[in-house]
Scaffold this active site. Structure first.
Site, PDB file in Angstrom:
ATOM      1  N   SER A  23      -5.002  63.253  31.863  1.00 47.70           N
ATOM      2  CA  SER A  23      -4.005  62.177  31.841  1.00 47.70           C
ATOM      3  C   SER A  23      -3.375  61.963  33.209  1.00 47.70           C
ATOM      4  O   SER A  23      -2.989  62.923  33.888  1.00 47.70           O
ATOM      5  CB  SER A  23      -2.920  62.563  30.827  1.00 47.70           C
ATOM      6  N   GLY A  24      -3.223  60.708  33.579  1.00 49.36           N
ATOM      7  CA  GLY A  24      -2.523  60.398  34.820  1.00 49.36           C
ATOM      8  C   GLY A  24      -1.040  60.714  34.719  1.00 49.36           C
ATOM      9  O   GLY A  24      -0.436  61.260  35.655  1.00 49.36           O
ATOM     10  N   LEU A  25      -0.471  60.369  33.560  1.00 47.17           N
ATOM     11  CA  LEU A  25       0.951  60.637  33.356  1.00 47.17           C
ATOM     12  C   LEU A  25       1.249  62.124  33.501  1.00 47.17           C
ATOM     13  O   LEU A  25       2.179  62.530  34.196  1.00 47.17           O
ATOM     14  CB  LEU A  25       1.378  60.153  31.958  1.00 47.17           C
ATOM     15  N   ASP A  73       4.329  58.585  37.346  1.00 49.77           N
ATOM     16  CA  ASP A  73       3.009  58.015  37.036  1.00 49.77           C
ATOM     17  C   ASP A  73       2.885  56.665  37.751  1.00 49.77           C
ATOM     18  O   ASP A  73       2.726  55.627  37.123  1.00 49.77           O
ATOM     19  CB  ASP A  73       2.895  57.871  35.510  1.00 49.77           C
ATOM     20  N   ASP A 111      -8.376  59.900  33.626  1.00 46.73           N
ATOM     21  CA  ASP A 111      -7.563  58.691  33.699  1.00 46.73           C
ATOM     22  C   ASP A 111      -7.579  58.242  35.164  1.00 46.73           C
ATOM     23  O   ASP A 111      -6.900  58.815  36.009  1.00 46.73           O
ATOM     24  CB  ASP A 111      -6.142  59.045  33.243  1.00 46.73           C
ATOM     25  N   ASP A 114      -6.496  55.501  36.380  1.00 48.58           N
ATOM     26  CA  ASP A 114      -5.494  54.455  36.662  1.00 48.58           C
ATOM     27  C   ASP A 114      -6.216  53.133  36.978  1.00 48.58           C
ATOM     28  O   ASP A 114      -7.073  52.719  36.225  1.00 48.58           O
ATOM     29  CB  ASP A 114      -4.546  54.898  37.783  1.00 48.58           C
ATOM     30  N   GLU A 121      -7.996  50.935  34.341  1.00 50.88           N
ATOM     31  CA  GLU A 121      -7.208  49.932  33.612  1.00 50.88           C
ATOM     32  C   GLU A 121      -7.039  48.673  34.455  1.00 50.88           C
ATOM     33  O   GLU A 121      -7.017  48.735  35.692  1.00 50.88           O
ATOM     34  CB  GLU A 121      -5.846  50.523  33.224  1.00 50.88           C
ATOM     35  N   LYS A 140      -0.041  51.539  40.177  1.00 49.53           N
ATOM     36  CA  LYS A 140       0.198  51.233  38.771  1.00 49.53           C
ATOM     37  C   LYS A 140       1.571  51.729  38.315  1.00 49.53           C
ATOM     38  O   LYS A 140       2.223  52.541  38.996  1.00 49.53           O
ATOM     39  CB  LYS A 140      -0.915  51.815  37.891  1.00 49.53           C
ATOM     40  N   ASN A 196       3.324  53.152  34.550  1.00 52.29           N
ATOM     41  CA  ASN A 196       2.964  53.579  33.195  1.00 52.29           C
ATOM     42  C   ASN A 196       3.168  52.435  32.206  1.00 52.29           C
ATOM     43  O   ASN A 196       4.129  51.664  32.307  1.00 52.29           O
ATOM     44  CB  ASN A 196       3.790  54.808  32.790  1.00 52.29           C
ATOM     45  N   SER A 197       2.255  52.334  31.246  1.00 59.91           N
ATOM     46  CA  SER A 197       2.255  51.213  30.296  1.00 59.91           C
ATOM     47  C   SER A 197       3.513  51.131  29.447  1.00 59.91           C
ATOM     48  O   SER A 197       3.820  50.069  28.893  1.00 59.91           O
ATOM     49  CB  SER A 197       1.041  51.323  29.369  1.00 59.91           C
ATOM     50  N   ARG A 239     -10.154  49.815  30.413  1.00 60.40           N
ATOM     51  CA  ARG A 239      -8.939  49.780  29.590  1.00 60.40           C
ATOM     52  C   ARG A 239      -8.283  48.406  29.665  1.00 60.40           C
ATOM     53  O   ARG A 239      -7.974  47.911  30.746  1.00 60.40           O
ATOM     54  CB  ARG A 239      -7.998  50.869  30.093  1.00 60.40           C
ATOM     55  N   HIS A 294      -5.293  49.344  24.465  1.00 61.13           N
ATOM     56  CA  HIS A 294      -4.024  50.066  24.432  1.00 61.13           C
ATOM     57  C   HIS A 294      -2.953  49.204  23.763  1.00 61.13           C
ATOM     58  O   HIS A 294      -2.967  47.973  23.880  1.00 61.13           O
ATOM     59  CB  HIS A 294      -3.605  50.448  25.850  1.00 61.13           C
TER      60      HIS A 294
HETATM   61  C1  SPV Z   1      -1.999  58.669  30.445  1.00 61.65           C
HETATM   62  O1  SPV Z   1      -2.063  59.633  29.677  1.00 61.65           O
HETATM   63  O2  SPV Z   1      -1.674  58.769  31.628  1.00 61.65           O
HETATM   64  C2  SPV Z   1      -2.303  57.321  29.949  1.00 61.65           C
HETATM   65  C3  SPV Z   1      -1.979  56.973  28.589  1.00 61.65           C
HETATM   66  O3  SPV Z   1      -2.741  56.505  30.725  1.00 61.65           O
HETATM   67  S1  SPV Z   1      -0.458  56.155  28.625  1.00 61.65           S
HETATM   68  O4  SPV Z   1       0.545  57.056  29.149  1.00 61.65           O
HETATM   69  O5  SPV Z   1      -0.241  55.764  27.257  1.00 61.65           O
HETATM   70  O6  SPV Z   1      -0.566  54.960  29.470  1.00 61.65           O
HETATM   71 MG    MG Z   2      -2.369  56.936  32.646  1.00 57.18          MG
END
Ligand code: SPV
Ligand code: MG
Length: 271
Positions: A23-25, A35, A62, A64, A91, A97, A99-100, A135, A166
Site C-alpha cells: 500500500s502507498g498509504l 500519502d 501500489d 500511485d 491510478e 497524488k 489519497n482518495s 485504477r 475504487h
Molecule cells: C493504498 O492502500 O494506498 C490505496 C488504497 O491506494 S486507498 O488508500 O483506498 O486509496
Molecule cells: Mg494508495
C-alpha cells in the site's frame, strides 16, 4: 492483504493470504510520511526490496500515478521486475497524488495520456507474468458511472491486465452496478475500505477477481503500539504489557533465526 515492510509481509504470508498489497498509504505512513508522494520512487523501491526478500508471495505494488508520465512508469516497471515484484497498480490521477479519501473532486488524468502510461508500463515489463492494474478514480472524484465505464474500457484497450474500480461510498451499490455493466471484460479488483460491511461472498458472486484489504495491518499496529506506549509511560513498568506483546522469541522465529543458526553450523569453523 496490505503490508508495508518486511515483517508485515511475512505476517501476511503466515496468515495464509495468497498475495501482498504494498500500500502507498501505509508504506508512506510507516516512514512517517503522507500519502502524497513524499517518499521518492526509489525510496519506495528500497522498501519493496525488503518486502520481496521477506515473502515468497506475489506482491502487487501500489504505484500511485506511476510517479510521473509514461517515462517514469516504464522505468518504475523495469525496476519492479528486477526486484521480483508481481505487478503494479497505477491510478488515473496526477503527480503528486493525494489519497482518495481526502477532499472531493480530485482532478483526473486525461484518458489518452493515462493510456500512454499503461502502454508504456506493459511494453517495459521484463517478466511475462507481470501484471499492470489500471485504477479508475472516476467514482471517487464524482464523475459518475458512465465516465468510470468509459475509462475502464479505454484502459482495458490500452492493455491493462485488470481494472481496479475504487469507491468511497459506505455501501457497495456503485461497485455492483459497475461489475454488472462491465461484465468482466477484464478482471475487477476492489478495495472495500469504506464499504467494509458488505459480505465477501457477494463480491465473489459478482465475479470480482481480487479484494484488497488495504491498510489493516498498519491500522492494527497503530492501535497496538499506541496502547503499549501509553501503558508503559503511565506505569513506568513493563508488567502490564508483557502478556499482551509478542515475545522476543517470536521475533526471532518470524525473521528466521533458525536458518542462520543452521548456516553458522555449515559455514563457520567448528569451535
Ligand atoms: C493504498 O492502500 O494506498 C490505496 C488504497 O491506494 S486507498 O488508500 O483506498 O486509496
Ligand atoms: Mg494508495
Amino acid at each position: 492483504m496490505e503490508a508495508h515492510d518486511g515483517i508485515s509481509a511475512k505476517l501476511v504470508q503466515e496468515a495464509g493470504f495468497r498475495g501482498v498489497w504494498a500500500s502507498g498509504l501505509t508504506t508512506s505512513a510507516a516512514l512517517g510520511l503522507r500519502d502524497s508522494n513524499e517518499a521518492s520512487w526509489t525510496q519506495v523501491l528500497d522498501v519493496l526490496e525488503y518486502m520481496a526478500d521477506a515473502t515468497t508471495l506475489p506482491i502487487l505494488v501500489d504505484g500511485d500515478t506511476g510517479h510521473g508520465n509514461f517515462n517514469n512508469v516504464r522505468r518504475f516497471v523495469r525496476k519492479l521486475c528486477e526486484r521480483g515484484i508481481a505487478g503494479v497498480c497505477i491510478e488515473d490521477k496526477l503527480f503528486p497524488k493525494t489519497n482518495s479519501f481526502i477532499g472531493e473532486a480530485q482532478p483526473l488524468a486525461d484518458v489518452d495520456e493515462f493510456c500512454g502510461r499503461i502502454k508504456a508500463g506493459k511494453d517495459s515489463q521484463t517478466d511475462d507474468d507481470f501484471v499492470l492494474v489500471a485504477r479508475v478514480e472516476a467514482l471517487i472524484s464524482g464523475q459518475g458511472m458512465e465516465e468510470a465505464l468509459r475509462r475502464a474500457e479505454a484502459y482495458h484497450r490500452a492493455g491493462a491486465d485488470a481494472i481496479l474500480i475504487h469507491s468511497k461510498k459506505s455501501d457497495a451499490a456503485e461497485i455492483f452496478e459497475f461489475t454488472e455493466r462491465w461484465a468482466n471484460r477484464a478482471p475487477v479488483v476492489i478495495v472495500p475500505t469504506m464499504y467494509y460491511a458488505t459480505p465477501t461472498d457477494l463480491f465473489r458472486q459478482a465475479g470480482i477477481s481480487t479484494i484488497i484489504w488495504a491498510n489493516h495491518l498498519m491500522r492494527s499496529s497503530i492501535a497496538a503500539m499506541r496502547e503499549t506506549a501509553a501503558r508503559i509511560h503511565e506505569d513506568q513498568s513493563l508488567v502490564r504489557v508483557e502478556g499482551s506483546v509478542a515475545t522476543v522469541k517470536d521475533i526471532f522465529r518470524i525473521v528466521g533465526n533458525a536458518e542462520l543458526e543452521e548456516a553458522e553450523r555449515r559455514y563457520l569453523p567448528a569451535r
